[in-house]
Write a protein that holds these residues in place. Structure first.
Motif, PDB file in Angstrom:
ATOM      1  N   LYS A 138      33.753  26.790  18.081  1.00  0.00           N
ATOM      2  CA  LYS A 138      34.408  27.902  18.811  1.00  0.00           C
ATOM      3  C   LYS A 138      35.481  28.363  17.403  1.00  0.00           C
ATOM      4  O   LYS A 138      35.190  29.568  16.860  1.00  0.00           O
ATOM      5  N   VAL A 139      36.459  27.472  16.739  1.00  0.00           N
ATOM      6  CA  VAL A 139      37.550  27.598  16.296  1.00  0.00           C
ATOM      7  C   VAL A 139      36.574  28.119  14.750  1.00  0.00           C
ATOM      8  O   VAL A 139      37.280  28.950  13.529  1.00  0.00           O
ATOM      9  N   LEU A 140      35.584  27.430  13.735  1.00  0.00           N
ATOM     10  CA  LEU A 140      35.008  27.824  13.210  1.00  0.00           C
ATOM     11  C   LEU A 140      34.274  29.210  12.993  1.00  0.00           C
ATOM     12  O   LEU A 140      34.098  29.593  11.895  1.00  0.00           O
ATOM     13  N   ASP A 141      34.071  29.658  14.073  1.00  0.00           N
ATOM     14  CA  ASP A 141      32.959  30.696  14.434  1.00  0.00           C
ATOM     15  C   ASP A 141      34.279  31.896  14.331  1.00  0.00           C
ATOM     16  O   ASP A 141      34.207  33.027  13.606  1.00  0.00           O
ATOM     17  N   GLU A 142      35.464  31.567  14.661  1.00  0.00           N
ATOM     18  CA  GLU A 142      36.310  32.526  14.577  1.00  0.00           C
ATOM     19  C   GLU A 142      37.252  32.723  13.142  1.00  0.00           C
ATOM     20  O   GLU A 142      37.475  33.625  13.011  1.00  0.00           O
ATOM     21  N   LEU A 143      37.281  31.999  13.005  1.00  0.00           N
ATOM     22  CA  LEU A 143      37.139  31.811  11.533  1.00  0.00           C
ATOM     23  C   LEU A 143      36.975  32.383  10.264  1.00  0.00           C
ATOM     24  O   LEU A 143      36.852  33.825   9.491  1.00  0.00           O
ATOM     25  N   ASP A 144      35.522  32.650  10.895  1.00  0.00           N
ATOM     26  CA  ASP A 144      34.166  33.510  10.438  1.00  0.00           C
ATOM     27  C   ASP A 144      34.588  35.252  10.217  1.00  0.00           C
ATOM     28  O   ASP A 144      34.595  35.566   9.383  1.00  0.00           O
ATOM     29  N   LYS A 145      35.176  34.996  11.341  1.00  0.00           N
ATOM     30  CA  LYS A 145      35.007  36.282  12.215  1.00  0.00           C
ATOM     31  C   LYS A 145      36.689  36.636  11.288  1.00  0.00           C
ATOM     32  O   LYS A 145      37.073  38.163  10.533  1.00  0.00           O
ATOM     33  N   LYS A 146      37.502  36.657  11.491  1.00  0.00           N
ATOM     34  CA  LYS A 146      38.794  36.499  11.198  1.00  0.00           C
ATOM     35  C   LYS A 146      38.911  36.364   8.975  1.00  0.00           C
ATOM     36  O   LYS A 146      39.803  37.551   8.300  1.00  0.00           O
ATOM     37  N   PHE A 147      38.303  35.803   8.061  1.00  0.00           N
ATOM     38  CA  PHE A 147      37.905  35.538   7.400  1.00  0.00           C
ATOM     39  C   PHE A 147      36.667  36.100   6.467  1.00  0.00           C
ATOM     40  O   PHE A 147      36.133  35.613   6.193  1.00  0.00           O
ATOM     41  N   PRO A 148      36.289  37.307   6.652  1.00  0.00           N
ATOM     42  CA  PRO A 148      34.840  37.235   5.783  1.00  0.00           C
ATOM     43  C   PRO A 148      34.823  37.227   4.658  1.00  0.00           C
ATOM     44  O   PRO A 148      36.508  36.459   3.835  1.00  0.00           O
ATOM     45  N   PRO A 149      34.509  37.088   3.271  1.00  0.00           N
ATOM     46  CA  PRO A 149      33.485  36.418   2.158  1.00  0.00           C
ATOM     47  C   PRO A 149      34.835  37.491   1.367  1.00  0.00           C
ATOM     48  O   PRO A 149      34.813  38.900   1.376  1.00  0.00           O
ATOM     49  N   GLY A 150      35.448  36.381   0.436  1.00  0.00           N
ATOM     50  CA  GLY A 150      36.687  37.574  -0.203  1.00  0.00           C
ATOM     51  C   GLY A 150      37.606  37.758   0.430  1.00  0.00           C
ATOM     52  O   GLY A 150      38.351  38.087   0.088  1.00  0.00           O
ATOM     53  N   LYS A 151      38.010  37.477   1.892  1.00  0.00           N
ATOM     54  CA  LYS A 151      39.576  36.936   2.036  1.00  0.00           C
ATOM     55  C   LYS A 151      39.610  36.083   2.754  1.00  0.00           C
ATOM     56  O   LYS A 151      39.283  35.020   3.089  1.00  0.00           O
TER      57      LYS A 151
END
Length: 218
Positions: free
Chosen positions: A71-84
């Motif tokens: 869940k934490v990893l998925d939330e990070l993927d959403k919050k920080f898309p490629p390039g951010k």
């Protein structure tokens, strides 16, 4: 009355509902005082329903920790898309401060609890695996600036486990040196993860925090 038959969708919703309650239960009771009765009461289900999903409270916690990690990893993927990406100081505030916090969930665990979860992991084919830990590390590090190209995942994982084990066995350590030991471990984690240029701001932040603590003591 015959037992209720759940649809696959209902089973998945109920499973997630149960897993969502695991961290609050651990925070309240720790693993040793958590019971199937307390779990079922919290979720609002019967014991027979619980055992349709999990064979024990240890297996339940094993699945719950894995669920929350994903869940934490998925939330990070959403919050920080490629390039951010997060700067090292942001990473520290979000992750290390939680890990090293006096409120860390791992302070609720004992060495016996940790062993029980390890055995539950092992029983379902989730033994300690460098490949699995490398995967998790990569999922995290892709969102961070200044990560070392020669990052030693095995050593990093062992240091993090060392922190957890220190919490679980705090009675073995000198209380007067625990805070200083935490500070030393913070620096070591930073050295392991970040390139020299990237960690400069973070080191300055830690120095400033240390000066503030010293001034407050005076």
């Amino acid at each position: 009355m015959p037992p209720r038959v759940f649809t696959e969708e209902e089973r998945e919703k109920l499973r997630i509902s149960m897993l969502e309650q695991a961290i609050p239960l651990l925070e309240e009771y720790g693993l040793v005082h958590m019971s199937v009765d307390k779990i079922t009461k919290k979720v609002g289900i019967g014991k027979s329903t619980f055992y349709n999903f999990f064979s024990s409270k240890e297996e339940y916690v094993s699945y719950a920790l894995e669920y929350n990690r994903k869940k934490v990893l998925d939330e990070l993927d959403k919050k920080f898309p490629p390039g951010k990406k997060m700067k090292p100081a942001e990473v520290f505030q979000m992750w290390f401060t939680t890990l090293l916090s006096s409120n860390s969930i791992y302070k609720k665990f004992s060495a016996e609890d940790e062993r029980a979860i390890y055995e539950a992991d092992k029983a379902r084919g989730k033994e300690v695996s460098l490949a699995r830990e490398t995967y998790v590390a990569k999922r995290l590090m892709v969102h961070m600036e200044g990560v070392r190209e020669d990052l030693d995942v095995a050593l990093l994982a062992n240091y993090i486990k060392l922190i957890v084990l220190a919490y679980e066995n705090s009675y073995m350590f000198h209380e007067s040196a625990m805070e200083r030991m935490q500070d030393e471990l913070k620096i070591r984690l930073i050295d392991l993860i970040f390139e020299e240029d990237a960690k400069a701001e973070l080191i300055e932040m830690l120095k400033a925090a240390e000066l503030n603590k010293e001034s407050e003591k005076k």
